[in-house]
Design an enzyme around this catalytic site. Sequence first.
Site, PDB file in Angstrom:
ATOM      1  CG  ASP A 195      -8.943  11.176  -9.836  1.00  0.00           C
ATOM      2  OD1 ASP A 195      -8.095  12.018 -10.202  1.00  0.00           O
ATOM      3  OD2 ASP A 195      -8.661  10.175  -9.164  1.00  0.00           O
ATOM      4  N   GLY A 208      -3.253  12.791 -10.678  1.00  0.00           N
ATOM      5  CA  GLY A 208      -2.479  12.147  -9.623  1.00  0.00           C
ATOM      6  C   GLY A 208      -2.341  12.998  -8.374  1.00  0.00           C
ATOM      7  CG  HIS A 265      -3.542  10.743   1.037  1.00  0.00           C
ATOM      8  ND1 HIS A 265      -4.908  10.776   0.902  1.00  0.00           N
ATOM      9  CD2 HIS A 265      -3.212   9.437   0.956  1.00  0.00           C
ATOM     10  CE1 HIS A 265      -5.367   9.541   0.747  1.00  0.00           C
ATOM     11  NE2 HIS A 265      -4.350   8.710   0.768  1.00  0.00           N
ATOM     12  CG  HIS A 298      -8.511   3.942   1.444  1.00  0.00           C
ATOM     13  ND1 HIS A 298      -7.512   3.864   0.511  1.00  0.00           N
ATOM     14  CD2 HIS A 298      -8.552   2.725   2.059  1.00  0.00           C
ATOM     15  CE1 HIS A 298      -6.977   2.648   0.546  1.00  0.00           C
ATOM     16  NE2 HIS A 298      -7.584   1.941   1.479  1.00  0.00           N
TER      17      HIS A 298
HETATM   18  N1  SAH Z   1      -9.607   4.990  -5.079  1.00  0.00           N
HETATM   19  C1  SAH Z   1      -8.459   4.647  -5.892  1.00  0.00           C
HETATM   20  C2  SAH Z   1      -7.179   5.322  -5.461  1.00  0.00           C
HETATM   21  C3  SAH Z   1      -7.225   6.817  -5.476  1.00  0.00           C
HETATM   22  S1  SAH Z   1      -5.613   7.549  -5.460  1.00  0.00           S
HETATM   23  C4  SAH Z   1      -8.282   3.117  -5.913  1.00  0.00           C
HETATM   24  O1  SAH Z   1      -9.208   2.393  -5.532  1.00  0.00           O
HETATM   25  O2  SAH Z   1      -7.248   2.646  -6.330  1.00  0.00           O
HETATM   26  C5  SAH Z   1      -6.004   9.229  -5.236  1.00  0.00           C
HETATM   27  C6  SAH Z   1      -6.606   9.914  -6.444  1.00  0.00           C
HETATM   28  O3  SAH Z   1      -7.063  11.185  -6.012  1.00  0.00           O
HETATM   29  C7  SAH Z   1      -5.634  10.191  -7.607  1.00  0.00           C
HETATM   30  O4  SAH Z   1      -6.106   9.569  -8.782  1.00  0.00           O
HETATM   31  C8  SAH Z   1      -5.630  11.717  -7.745  1.00  0.00           C
HETATM   32  O5  SAH Z   1      -5.618  12.174  -9.086  1.00  0.00           O
HETATM   33  C9  SAH Z   1      -6.899  12.112  -7.062  1.00  0.00           C
HETATM   34  N2  SAH Z   1      -6.885  13.453  -6.475  1.00  0.00           N
HETATM   35  C10 SAH Z   1      -5.966  13.971  -5.623  1.00  0.00           C
HETATM   36  N3  SAH Z   1      -6.294  15.216  -5.266  1.00  0.00           N
HETATM   37  C11 SAH Z   1      -7.454  15.508  -5.911  1.00  0.00           C
HETATM   38  C12 SAH Z   1      -8.290  16.661  -5.946  1.00  0.00           C
HETATM   39  N4  SAH Z   1      -8.018  17.754  -5.243  1.00  0.00           N
HETATM   40  N5  SAH Z   1      -9.389  16.619  -6.730  1.00  0.00           N
HETATM   41  C13 SAH Z   1      -9.688  15.508  -7.460  1.00  0.00           C
HETATM   42  N6  SAH Z   1      -8.944  14.394  -7.430  1.00  0.00           N
HETATM   43  C14 SAH Z   1      -7.837  14.386  -6.680  1.00  0.00           C
HETATM   44 MG    MG Z   2      -6.284   5.401  -0.682  1.00  0.00          MG
END
Ligand code: SAH
Ligand code: MG
Length: 204
Positions: free
Chosen positions: A64, A68, A137, A162
């Site tokens: 990550d 965000g 997303h 997910h």
């Molecule tokens: N799995 C987590 C929720 C993830 S939310 C839970 O259980 O609550 C989505 C995450 O993806 C965010 O923290 C965001 O920083 C990360 N993210 C989004 N695009 C990304 C990318 N291109 N590379 C790495 N991380 C990414």
């Molecule tokens: Mg999710």
Amino acid sequence: MQLPINIDSVKGFLHPDEGKALYDYALECSQSKAIMEIGSYCGKSSVYLGTAAQLNKSTLFAVDHHRGSEEHQFGEEYHDPDVYDNDVQMIDTFKAFRWAMKEARLEDTVVPVVAPSKVAAKHWHTPLGMLFIDGGHSMQAALDDYRCWAPQIAIGGVLAIHDLFPNPEEGGQAPITIWRMALASGLFEEIEVVGTLGFARRIA
Ligand code: SAH
Ligand code: MG
């Protein structure tokens, strides 16, 4: 399943049934291989996956950039001021993530990879027992995650994605698009869908 931490103390976006399913598959898939998640946020899914991996003395790589996703940014629907770093005017979930991993005593198991998914994938060659995709997303982010990481899953390993919303009115279509691509590829066979979380096994 016994979690080492009160899971409600970890911010995140995962139903407990989905978390339990992640744990169960991770317990199976981390017996002989490392497992990987894309998108950790504050570490909720990492606690489920990491706790299972720890029982097998395996490793969870948690990718990550901690800046965000689109929907977490200032002014967006899922923005949380608690994880906004005013000094740099950016989201920073890494602090909360580290806190959760320490509280859950998972620092011997979870390896944070603080980088964009695509950058982290560049020199990756270790076959994965399980891959959990829960990152960006946008269609581009989801396609990148699928293309970069799905080929790293070992045959017999599990792909989890997910936020599958068959009805476009209920949610974005990027995750379900890569889910359908995986199933159409002939490389993966559907196992089950728990809530909005799909599981498929790599068969070829
Ligand atoms: N799995 C987590 C929720 C993830 S939310 C839970 O259980 O609550 C989505 C995450 O993806 C965010 O923290 C965001 O920083 C990360 N993210 C989004 N695009 C990304 C990318 N291109 N590379 C790495 N991380 C990414
Ligand atoms: Mg999710």
